[in-house]
Motif scaffolding. Sequence first.
Motif, PDB file in Angstrom:
ATOM      1  N   ARG A 133     -30.236 107.114 -52.891  1.00  0.00           N
ATOM      2  CA  ARG A 133     -30.446 106.003 -53.814  1.00  0.00           C
ATOM      3  C   ARG A 133     -29.129 105.356 -54.201  1.00  0.00           C
ATOM      4  N   THR A 134     -28.102 106.165 -54.388  1.00  0.00           N
ATOM      5  CA  THR A 134     -26.798 105.651 -54.813  1.00  0.00           C
ATOM      6  C   THR A 134     -26.072 104.943 -53.676  1.00  0.00           C
ATOM      7  N   ASN A 135     -26.050 105.557 -52.510  1.00  0.00           N
ATOM      8  CA  ASN A 135     -25.231 105.050 -51.405  1.00  0.00           C
ATOM      9  C   ASN A 135     -25.940 104.038 -50.515  1.00  0.00           C
ATOM     10  N   THR A 179     -25.703 112.175 -44.424  1.00  0.00           N
ATOM     11  CA  THR A 179     -25.723 112.567 -45.830  1.00  0.00           C
ATOM     12  C   THR A 179     -25.998 114.059 -45.948  1.00  0.00           C
ATOM     13  N   GLU A 235     -31.067 111.523 -54.643  1.00  0.00           N
ATOM     14  CA  GLU A 235     -30.157 110.823 -55.545  1.00  0.00           C
ATOM     15  C   GLU A 235     -29.008 110.173 -54.774  1.00  0.00           C
ATOM     16  N   GLU A 236     -28.474 110.878 -53.779  1.00  0.00           N
ATOM     17  CA  GLU A 236     -27.360 110.332 -53.019  1.00  0.00           C
ATOM     18  C   GLU A 236     -27.797 109.150 -52.161  1.00  0.00           C
ATOM     19  N   SER A 276     -29.155 102.514 -51.556  1.00  0.00           N
ATOM     20  CA  SER A 276     -30.198 101.813 -52.329  1.00  0.00           C
ATOM     21  C   SER A 276     -31.587 102.176 -51.820  1.00  0.00           C
TER      22      SER A 276
END
Length: 439
Positions: free
Chosen positions: A123-125, A102, A120-121, A127
Amino acid sequence: MEAQPAHSSHLHSQAKEIVFNVRQYFQKEKENGGILDDISKATSRTAAATKMSERTVERICKAARDNEENQSPKFMSPKKRKCATPITDFFDNFNEDVLRRTMLNFYERKEIPTLEKIHEEMRTNLSYPGSREILRKVLKKIGFRFGNVDGRRFLMERNDVTYARCKCLREMRRLRSSDRTIVYLDETWINQNYTVSKCWIDSNAEKAVRVRVPTGKGARLIILHARTKNGFVPGAALVFQAKNVGDYHDQMNADTFEKWFKTQLLPNIPPSSIIVIDNASYHSRKIDKPPTSASNKATIREWLEKKGVTVPEGLLKAELMHLVTRHIADADTNFVIDKMASEHGHRVVRLPPYHCQYNPVELIWAQVKGYVSKRNTFRIADLKPLVHESINNIAAENWTNAVRHAEKLQEDDAKRDVVIDHFFDSFIVTLTTSDEDSS
């Protein structure tokens, strides 16, 4: 007035442990053919002996059974109990690799990575359920630090980690094009009570039948093996029971590993093999350990002169240690197992730090554990044969796919490093000593 039965929330942890132990005693009495003929009587006798309600006894024992994080039950009052964080085991080798990629993807997109963006990334990709602070600590652990670009701070990979990766990837690309056999070796662990997390249950039953899994993780087996393109190395399996709890890396030591390397690996691999390993401390014992700042000046001087370094008179200790550092940096690696391998015509290649995903055996361990989890009897005497059975059942196609995946990761990272190098070349980067993210 007769005392009222105590409520579990009012009990000290030691009192709860006593209740649990009494209940276990009565239960074993029943199982050994004692006076109890009904398991429920163990609960009622415990309640009578401890002057508590049967409901309280059941609540305490259920909490102990549900505790899967400890070798033995851990009892804490609700007011003092700390919430079990889902981050405890979140960052395993796989998720650390996801985090690293990432980060590097930000560079590849020519975007400045900040902790807020990374959080944020993730959390999005993935969890990711944790905080930025935990993320900061993990990033530091896997070799990242902060830098300044045009007054704005961002995270960047340490130069020593980048260098080790580039060096390893170039070497592995060259060796794969040769005819020499590549031997991958790795260690893992598995607990006595390891099992699947979910299974099918009868939803039509009035009361769900609970699969009884022993409390705690149980004893632990350490597994060490090596594999080539032709399969696992014959006679190289080492499976033994650990003596204590904790990280499985703490169970291994250089003596155990070097004995296995000499007696089980080297005699059983093809001539002129390439042996790929990681940077675990027990893989990297030095033949001649260099002095440290704790050494006295005479010891430091003696070590330098033995290495052929000219040491002027009157140097301070700090100056002597600078010479030691320079000599270590300029010298070839001097590891015990490297010498063993060289004496047998083989060569050792070390993976870069924090890059276990380059070793295809990592993927095979996941399959071994999956096989064991579905067949485990929770008896340590059965676990070792089951581990050997699971290893023997790894299909050749699975290994081929694992090697292909690891090699693709290496090639992708080599290309990514070129892109990232061009990205950083366009900035003047100043490293900072603080771990704070002001963005």
